[in-house]
Write an enzyme that holds these catalytic residues in place. Structure first.
Site, short mmCIF file in Angstrom:
data_model
loop_
_atom_site.label_atom_id
_atom_site.label_comp_id
_atom_site.label_asym_id
_atom_site.label_seq_id
_atom_site.Cartn_x
_atom_site.Cartn_y
_atom_site.Cartn_z
N LYS A 76 -18.16 -6.35 6.72
CA LYS A 76 -16.87 -7.04 6.81
C LYS A 76 -16.30 -6.81 8.20
O LYS A 76 -16.02 -5.66 8.56
CB LYS A 76 -15.92 -6.42 5.78
CG LYS A 76 -15.34 -7.37 4.77
CD LYS A 76 -14.25 -6.61 3.99
CE LYS A 76 -13.81 -7.28 2.74
NZ LYS A 76 -12.89 -6.41 1.97
N HIS A 133 0.84 -1.21 0.00
CA HIS A 133 0.00 0.00 0.00
C HIS A 133 0.87 1.25 0.00
O HIS A 133 0.62 2.20 -0.76
CB HIS A 133 -0.89 0.03 1.25
CG HIS A 133 -1.96 -1.01 1.30
ND1 HIS A 133 -2.18 -1.80 2.41
CD2 HIS A 133 -2.89 -1.39 0.39
CE1 HIS A 133 -3.20 -2.61 2.18
NE2 HIS A 133 -3.65 -2.40 0.96
N SER A 148 -3.10 -7.84 2.55
CA SER A 148 -3.45 -7.75 3.98
C SER A 148 -3.81 -9.13 4.51
O SER A 148 -3.45 -9.49 5.64
CB SER A 148 -4.62 -6.79 4.18
OG SER A 148 -4.26 -5.50 3.76
N ARG A 157 -2.12 -6.02 -8.64
CA ARG A 157 -1.03 -6.98 -8.44
C ARG A 157 -1.10 -8.13 -9.43
O ARG A 157 -0.10 -8.63 -9.89
CB ARG A 157 -1.14 -7.61 -7.03
CG ARG A 157 -0.76 -6.70 -5.92
CD ARG A 157 -1.33 -7.16 -4.61
NE ARG A 157 -2.78 -7.04 -4.65
CZ ARG A 157 -3.57 -7.19 -3.60
NH1 ARG A 157 -3.07 -7.53 -2.44
NH2 ARG A 157 -4.87 -7.03 -3.72
P1 ADP Z 1 -9.86 -3.53 -0.85
O1 ADP Z 1 -10.47 -4.40 0.20
O2 ADP Z 1 -10.70 -2.33 -1.21
O3 ADP Z 1 -9.30 -4.22 -2.07
P2 ADP Z 1 -7.14 -3.33 0.10
O4 ADP Z 1 -6.72 -2.61 1.33
O5 ADP Z 1 -6.99 -4.81 0.06
O6 ADP Z 1 -8.62 -2.86 -0.11
O7 ADP Z 1 -6.39 -2.73 -1.16
C1 ADP Z 1 -6.50 -1.38 -1.52
C2 ADP Z 1 -5.88 -1.16 -2.90
O8 ADP Z 1 -4.49 -1.41 -2.82
C3 ADP Z 1 -6.40 -2.10 -3.99
O9 ADP Z 1 -6.42 -1.37 -5.20
C4 ADP Z 1 -5.36 -3.18 -4.04
O10 ADP Z 1 -5.33 -3.79 -5.32
C5 ADP Z 1 -4.11 -2.37 -3.79
N1 ADP Z 1 -3.02 -3.16 -3.23
C6 ADP Z 1 -3.04 -3.93 -2.12
N2 ADP Z 1 -1.84 -4.53 -1.92
C7 ADP Z 1 -1.03 -4.10 -2.94
C8 ADP Z 1 0.33 -4.38 -3.32
N3 ADP Z 1 1.07 -5.24 -2.63
N4 ADP Z 1 0.80 -3.77 -4.42
C9 ADP Z 1 0.02 -2.94 -5.15
N5 ADP Z 1 -1.27 -2.66 -4.85
C10 ADP Z 1 -1.79 -3.23 -3.77
#
Ligand code: ADP
Length: 168
Positions: free
Chosen positions: A48, A24, A135, A97
């Site tokens: 959630k 992130h 996450s 990703r």
């Molecule tokens: P959500 O539940 O809305 O997907 P996340 O917190 O899992 O929220 O992810 C938020 C954003 O960050 C999403 O666009 C996700 O694809 C991106 N993201 C999460 N981890 C990574 C990573 N390792 N590299 C690039 N983008 C990421």
């Protein structure tokens, strides 16, 4: 300089951030190079049940971006596009990703455009170092007693261990 070129370019980076990871942070930092300001938006999804509360996620993110002057952290309930309209924001930033990320992100970006035509989404591809990071993987590693050094900040790791690490 024309009036439009003086307008501040703001991107909203929404997500669950449960917890925030170095993946992130990588998107935040790269977004902050391209945009004048990045607003990290913690989405509060009532259906959630997360590990961290809204306040905890906001605190962890604020700690993570404390030395980035053009990054701020906010949170919102309900639809992202409604939140953005209320604040006058028009650009969403998301990270991709994998191919499966692409499919769900495409649907989400298109749905957002159907809801509000003036809202656009900009995507950044993950840096190779972070392509495996999510996450949910982090939560799993910690709950099985593993080490997440380099994947999350030391503060995030400590907070997660306090919640999820096996006792004893
Ligand atoms: P959500 O539940 O809305 O997907 P996340 O917190 O899992 O929220 O992810 C938020 C954003 O960050 C999403 O666009 C996700 O694809 C991106 N993201 C999460 N981890 C990574 C990573 N390792 N590299 C690039 N983008 C990421």
């Amino acid at each position: 300089m024309s009036a439009s070129s003086q307008k501040e370019r703001i991107a909203v980076y929404p997500g669950s951030f449960d917890p925030p990871t170095m993946g992130h942070l990588n998107i935040i930092d790269r977004g902050a190079e391209v945009f004048d300001r990045v607003v990290v938006g913690v989405a509060i999804n009532t259906s959630k049940n997360g590990v961290f509360t809204r306040e905890e996620r906001v605190d962890l993110l604020e700690e993570l971006v404390a030395d980035r002057p053009n990054v701020e952290v906010d949170s919102f309930h309900g639809l992202l596009v409604d939140y953005m309209d209320e604040k006058g924001y028009t650009t969403v930033l998301r990270g991709i990703r994998t191919v499966s990320d692409f499919e769900s992100e495409l649907q989400m970006a298109q749905a957002n455009r159907l809801l509000k035509e003036h809202i656009d989404t900009v995507f950044m591809m993950t840096d190779a170092n972070y392509s495996h990071l999510s996450s949910s993987i982090i939560r799993e590693i910690i709950s099985l007693g593993g080490d997440t050094k380099g994947m999350v900040s030391p503060q995030v790791e400590a907070a997660l261990k306090a919640k999820l690490a096996p006792k004893g």
